[in-house]
Write an enzyme that holds these catalytic residues in place. Structure first.
Site, PDB file in Angstrom:
ATOM      1  N   VAL A 162       0.838  -1.199   0.000  1.00 48.39           N
ATOM      2  CA  VAL A 162       0.000   0.000   0.000  1.00 48.39           C
ATOM      3  C   VAL A 162       0.875   1.252   0.000  1.00 48.39           C
ATOM      4  O   VAL A 162       0.602   2.217  -0.714  1.00 48.39           O
ATOM      5  CB  VAL A 162      -0.958   0.000   1.202  1.00 48.39           C
ATOM      6  CG1 VAL A 162      -1.868   1.223   1.156  1.00 48.39           C
ATOM      7  CG2 VAL A 162      -1.801  -1.273   1.223  1.00 48.39           C
ATOM      8  N   ASP A 163       1.931   1.241   0.791  1.00 48.36           N
ATOM      9  CA  ASP A 163       2.879   2.358   0.775  1.00 48.36           C
ATOM     10  C   ASP A 163       3.521   2.505  -0.598  1.00 48.36           C
ATOM     11  O   ASP A 163       3.704   3.623  -1.098  1.00 48.36           O
ATOM     12  CB  ASP A 163       3.965   2.144   1.825  1.00 48.36           C
ATOM     13  CG  ASP A 163       3.552   2.612   3.204  1.00 48.36           C
ATOM     14  OD1 ASP A 163       2.703   3.510   3.300  1.00 48.36           O
ATOM     15  OD2 ASP A 163       4.084   2.080   4.190  1.00 48.36           O
ATOM     16  N   VAL A 164       3.893   1.393  -1.199  1.00 48.18           N
ATOM     17  CA  VAL A 164       4.533   1.442  -2.515  1.00 48.18           C
ATOM     18  C   VAL A 164       3.578   2.019  -3.551  1.00 48.18           C
ATOM     19  O   VAL A 164       3.946   2.914  -4.344  1.00 48.18           O
ATOM     20  CB  VAL A 164       5.016   0.041  -2.932  1.00 48.18           C
ATOM     21  CG1 VAL A 164       5.494   0.043  -4.386  1.00 48.18           C
ATOM     22  CG2 VAL A 164       6.138  -0.431  -2.011  1.00 48.18           C
TER      23      VAL A 164
END
Length: 383
Positions: A162-164
């Site tokens: 999700v961060d990526v």
């Protein structure tokens, strides 16, 4: 000249989504100044093992080619330096809460820098102060509910995806805003939130739910709408088989020596194969168990059937090398994954030699001296 040559980025972000976005801009040639807290820094510096010469390999993976400064916003001189950096920047990126009290929110920065492209990354949108951690987003955002074995527990993906995704969305938004700025002369407030990035990535699963109201469930390695699109057992392990159309399935059946499967009414079409999946799997595995996954991969690939053995990261880099992708780049004394975009021109308009991630406060003095000088003076160089 690199694509973003001459672009100045003020990086007030930490952990993963923001630093990945700013490192991508650095990979494209921008000058990125990463601002950290004195004595502490980005908390990923302590996220180890494994450790690196700089701090941790986690920190290093998203912070190469940046100028590193340590500024304490509670100190008047340091805060003034941070505000001057934001005033000079083409792009400001942050995922910090409470920047308004330091005069570093969008309204304050844009008042003195109307051309700034200001990117805020939050967990749940600008109206929420709830901290957003990738694992929590995978849980509450539905990703874990469709990841894992059907009869097992929900599982997170093996990387902070999700961060990526949010970091990549941030880069897209920033580059679009910079392009618009060329026409309008004005900057923009780009707003990214992790939950929206996740939901936007769920593609067919989200589309299926919105169209039918039926909540998707975990299916292990199986695809809800395609068959065979899953792992199948061979004599010594698993083979990933991804037949996206009937012609590919026909080639699979012929290559396995069971051409009748392709005209069997239970398997002749994709919809039929999805409805009769277990019978199809049983028939395919009866043959596949007769040889190794490696042998089947070689044979079926030669027949233009999309298959692959289930490997690990070591084999992944080996495969990428075999395809001539040159997946890594030398960064100081370490190897890192290279920027994924490549250009047809040789050697290509990307920096030839990325610089190592900065030590905490490594470039503070140089950046302070630059900020104290004329506004049109070029920033220090990385390295």
């Amino acid at each position: 000249m690199t694509p973003l040559d001459g672009l100045l980025v003020a990086d007030f972000s930490r952990v993963l989504a923001g630093p990945l976005a700013t490192m991508t801009l650095a990979d494209l040639g921008a000058t990125v100044v990463k601002v950290e807290r004195p004595g502490v820094g980005d908390e990923t510096r302590s996220w180890g093992p494994p450790w690196s010469a700089t701090s941790s390999t986690y920190f290093d993976s998203v912070n190469r080619s940046k100028l590193g400064v340590a500024l304490d916003f509670a100190d008047a001189a340091d805060l003034a330096a941070a505000q001057e950096l934001a005033r000079r920047a083409d792009v400001v990126v942050h995922n910090l809460r409470g920047l308004g009290r330091f005069g570093l929110d969008y309204a304050a920065v844009a008042a003195g820098n109307e051309r700034v492209v200001y990117c805020s990354i939050t967990g749940f949108g600008p109206g929420s102060d709830r901290p957003g951690y990738d694992f929590l987003l995978q849980a509450m955002g539905g990703l874990m509910s469709i990841t894992g074995d059907a009869d097992g527990q929900p599982h997170k993906v093996g990387v902070a995806v999700v961060d990526v995704l949010s970091g990549k969305d941030a880069v897209i938004g920033i580059l679009a805003a910079l392009t618009a700025r060329e026409r309008t002369g004005r900057g923009e407030h780009v707003q990214i939130d992790l939950l929206s990035s996740l939901l936007g990535s769920l593609a067919n699963q989200a589309g299926s739910f919105l169209a039918t109201g039926t909540v998707p469930r975990r299916m292990g390695n199986r695809h809800p709408s395609i068959a065979p699109y899953e792992t199948l057992n061979c004599a010594d392990g698993l083979l990933a088989v991804a037949c996206g159309n009937d012609a590919q399935f026909a080639r699979l059946a012929h290559s396995l020596g069971v051409p009748g499967l392709a005209i069997d009414e239970r398997f002749a079409t994709n919809a039929a194969r999805v409805s009769n999946r277990q019978a199809m799997v049983d028939a395919l595995e009866d043959v596949l168990r007769g040889d190794s996954a490696a042998q089947w991969e070689q044979r079926l690939t030669a027949a233009d059937v999309p298959v692959a053995q289930v490997g690990d990261l070591a084999s992944a880099f080996t495969q990428a090398d075999a395809f001539g992708l040159a997946p890594t780049v030398e960064v100081g004394d370490a190897r890192q994954v290279r920027h994924a975009v490549r250009y047809a021109s040789a050697p290509g308009p990307l920096p030839a030699a990325p610089s190592p991630p900065p030590a905490l406060g490594e470039h503070t003095d140089a950046v302070r001296a630059w900020l104290a000088g004329p506004p049109d003076a070029p920033p220090p160089t990385v390295g």
